[in-house]
Write a protein that holds these residues in place. Structure first.
Motif, PDB file in Angstrom:
ATOM      1  N   SER A 276       5.247  10.581   0.989  1.00 46.10           N
ATOM      2  CA  SER A 276       4.377   9.467   0.626  1.00 46.10           C
ATOM      3  C   SER A 276       5.244   8.315   0.140  1.00 46.10           C
ATOM      4  CB  SER A 276       3.395   9.890  -0.474  1.00 46.10           C
ATOM      5  OG  SER A 276       2.571   8.806  -0.846  1.00 46.10           O
TER       6      SER A 276
ATOM      7  N   GLN B 183      11.104   2.581   8.831  1.00 45.92           N
ATOM      8  CA  GLN B 183      10.023   2.669   7.841  1.00 45.92           C
ATOM      9  C   GLN B 183       9.232   1.372   7.779  1.00 45.92           C
ATOM     10  OE1 GLN B 183      10.718   4.843   4.052  1.00 45.92           O
ATOM     11  NE2 GLN B 183      10.011   2.980   3.038  1.00 45.92           N
TER      12      GLN B 183
ATOM     13  N   PHE C 256       5.236   1.074   8.426  1.00 50.26           N
ATOM     14  CA  PHE C 256       4.366   0.397   7.464  1.00 50.26           C
ATOM     15  C   PHE C 256       3.514  -0.659   8.158  1.00 50.26           C
ATOM     16  CE2 PHE C 256       4.147  -3.161   4.239  1.00 50.26           C
ATOM     17  CZ  PHE C 256       3.149  -2.587   3.461  1.00 50.26           C
TER      18      PHE C 256
ATOM     19  N   GLY D 206       0.967   0.875  11.040  1.00 46.94           N
ATOM     20  CA  GLY D 206      -0.204   1.604  10.556  1.00 46.94           C
ATOM     21  C   GLY D 206      -0.610   2.732  11.488  1.00 46.94           C
ATOM     22  N   SER D 207      -1.858   2.702  11.940  1.00 52.60           N
ATOM     23  CA  SER D 207      -2.395   3.775  12.768  1.00 52.60           C
ATOM     24  C   SER D 207      -1.745   3.851  14.139  1.00 52.60           C
ATOM     25  CB  SER D 207      -3.910   3.592  12.931  1.00 52.60           C
ATOM     26  OG  SER D 207      -4.198   2.345  13.556  1.00 52.60           O
TER      27      SER D 207
ATOM     28  N   THR E 207       5.329   4.328  -1.260  1.00 56.56           N
ATOM     29  CA  THR E 207       4.580   3.229  -1.866  1.00 56.56           C
ATOM     30  C   THR E 207       5.382   1.943  -1.714  1.00 56.56           C
ATOM     31  OG1 THR E 207       3.493   4.669  -3.479  1.00 56.56           O
ATOM     32  CG2 THR E 207       3.535   2.311  -3.973  1.00 56.56           C
TER      33      THR E 207
ATOM     34  N   ARG F  35       0.856  -1.192   0.000  1.00 54.44           N
ATOM     35  CA  ARG F  35       0.000   0.000   0.000  1.00 54.44           C
ATOM     36  C   ARG F  35       0.885   1.231   0.000  1.00 54.44           C
ATOM     37  NH1 ARG F  35       0.405  -0.883   5.561  1.00 54.44           N
ATOM     38  NH2 ARG F  35       0.691   1.040   6.784  1.00 54.44           N
ATOM     39  N   SER F  36       0.259   2.381  -0.144  1.00 51.17           N
ATOM     40  CA  SER F  36       0.954   3.654   0.011  1.00 51.17           C
ATOM     41  C   SER F  36       0.596   4.241   1.374  1.00 51.17           C
ATOM     42  CB  SER F  36       0.550   4.633  -1.097  1.00 51.17           C
ATOM     43  OG  SER F  36       0.980   4.153  -2.361  1.00 51.17           O
ATOM     44  N   PHE F  37       1.541   4.915   2.001  1.00 50.51           N
ATOM     45  CA  PHE F  37       1.265   5.521   3.302  1.00 50.51           C
ATOM     46  C   PHE F  37       2.176   6.722   3.494  1.00 50.51           C
ATOM     47  CE2 PHE F  37       4.844   2.826   4.020  1.00 50.51           C
ATOM     48  CZ  PHE F  37       5.529   3.298   5.131  1.00 50.51           C
ATOM     49  N   ASP F  38       1.798   7.588   4.436  1.00 54.38           N
ATOM     50  CA  ASP F  38       2.597   8.762   4.757  1.00 54.38           C
ATOM     51  C   ASP F  38       3.586   8.407   5.851  1.00 54.38           C
ATOM     52  OD1 ASP F  38       1.296  10.343   2.894  1.00 54.38           O
ATOM     53  OD2 ASP F  38      -0.186  11.076   4.341  1.00 54.38           O
ATOM     54  N   TYR F  39       4.823   8.817   5.663  1.00 56.95           N
ATOM     55  CA  TYR F  39       5.888   8.486   6.607  1.00 56.95           C
ATOM     56  C   TYR F  39       6.695   9.733   6.921  1.00 56.95           C
ATOM     57  CZ  TYR F  39      10.355   6.559   8.231  1.00 56.95           C
ATOM     58  OH  TYR F  39      11.506   6.292   8.944  1.00 56.95           O
TER      59      TYR F  39
ATOM     60  N   TYR G 100      -3.868  -4.541  10.968  1.00 59.34           N
ATOM     61  CA  TYR G 100      -3.248  -5.562  10.115  1.00 59.34           C
ATOM     62  C   TYR G 100      -2.899  -6.832  10.882  1.00 59.34           C
ATOM     63  CZ  TYR G 100      -2.680  -1.239   7.481  1.00 59.34           C
ATOM     64  OH  TYR G 100      -2.907  -0.038   6.860  1.00 59.34           O
TER      65      TYR G 100
END
Length: 304
Positions: A79, A153, A157, A160-161, A81, A56-60, A210
């Motif tokens: 962002s 990172q 990933f 997540g939240s 991916t 997925r793509s996520f903000d880091y 997840y």
């Protein structure tokens, strides 16, 4: 191996490429077999329970210390991916599993005073980055797979939240250092007020969206990410980026920068901010087909 001969309409180079790939694959299989054959005497450990995090793509938010025009600022958000699944241990390595590595003479014993009531259900603590690396090598030999520490990172990933945002929210254009000092003081005071230092059994802090368990509980986790000091110009462009690979990022409720040999983060080894309550680790399984080859090359001193 028979010599390659050219066929009409097929360049010799085209014939050589599949042969090179086959040779690389054969070498990888041989190295993996060698890893399995190197397992110490005794029952082979079952592979640890893992979760697979789908791409997925996520903000880091980048880890490290960032300065702009001489003033400390929050790290930039980018962002990211991820295009391959990440296979990572569901739980942290337990004290009992780490103890098996100690019994085999590969891992140093954990720091005295960190022995849990139930080693089979409590994460290993009192272990350094160097100890975690030794365990990863031992587990790789036991299972015939390649196990490594996650990067910061990777943990972001997988978490997540639950992954914390260390930003203070101070205006990047502020030239008043008091703004940053006050925000930092308030954050550190809040961290001290919520600390719970006793390691808890696996599952105590639940799972995220997840199925990834216990992240950001009261155990920070070693990563393979070196601490960084990044200077930005007035426009936000990087002037210099200096990594210190004797100091690594441990991630949990917040990021902490710790020297690689530190086992007890309360003993003054934390480079910045409030030290973690405890430090342990979990590992990622490298599922790339070439992972065993690269692992063997690293053993010979060739870094990748």
């Amino acid at each position: 191996m028979a010599a390659l001969t050219s066929k009409p309409g097929i360049p010799m180079k085209s014939l050589a490429i599949p042969a090179l790939l086959l040779a690389a694959l054969a070498g990888t299989v041989a190295i993996k077999a060698d890893l399995i054959g190197a397992a110490p005497a005794g029952p082979v450990l079952d592979e640890p329970l893992t979760v697979e995090i789908a791409p997925r793509s996520f903000d880091y938010r980048d880890s490290g210390e960032f300065f702009r025009n001489g003033f400390a600022v929050d790290g930039p958000v980018k962002s990211v991916t991820v295009r391959r699944p990440l296979t990572i241990m569901k739980y942290q390595v337990t004290a009992a599993d780490y103890g098996r590595c100690v019994a085999d003479g590969i891992c140093p014993a954990a720091e005295p005073g960190f022995a849990p009531h139930d080693a089979t259900t409590t994460p290993a603590t009192g272990v350094s980055y160097d100890d975690a690396i030794a365990y990863a090598g031992w587990l790789s030999a036991r299972t015939g797979e390649v196990w490594v520490l996650p990067t910061d990172q990777d943990l972001a990933f997988a978490a997540g939240s639950r992954f914390p945002d260390d930003a203070l929210g101070v205006d990047i254009n502020s030239t008043n250092p008091a703004d940053r000092w006050l925000a930092d003081y308030n954050r550190e005071a809040a961290r001290k007020a919520s600390r719970d230092p006793v390691p808890q059994p696996l599952g105590r802090f639940g799972e995220n969206e997840y199925g990834f368990a216990d992240f950001a509980g009261n155990i920070w986790e070693w990563t393979a990410t070196c601490n960084r000091r990044v200077n930005l110009d007035k426009a936000g462009a990087v002037v210099n980026d200096v990594s210190s690979c004797g100091i690594y990022v441990a991630s949990g409720k917040h990021r902490a920068a710790l020297s690689s040999f530190v086992r007890n983060p309360k003993g003054g080894g934390c480079a910045v901010g409030v030290p973690p309550d405890n430090v342990g680790f979990r590992l990622v399984k490298d599922t790339h087909w070439y992972a065993p080859l690269f692992a063997r090359l690293r053993e010979k001193g060739l870094a990748f």
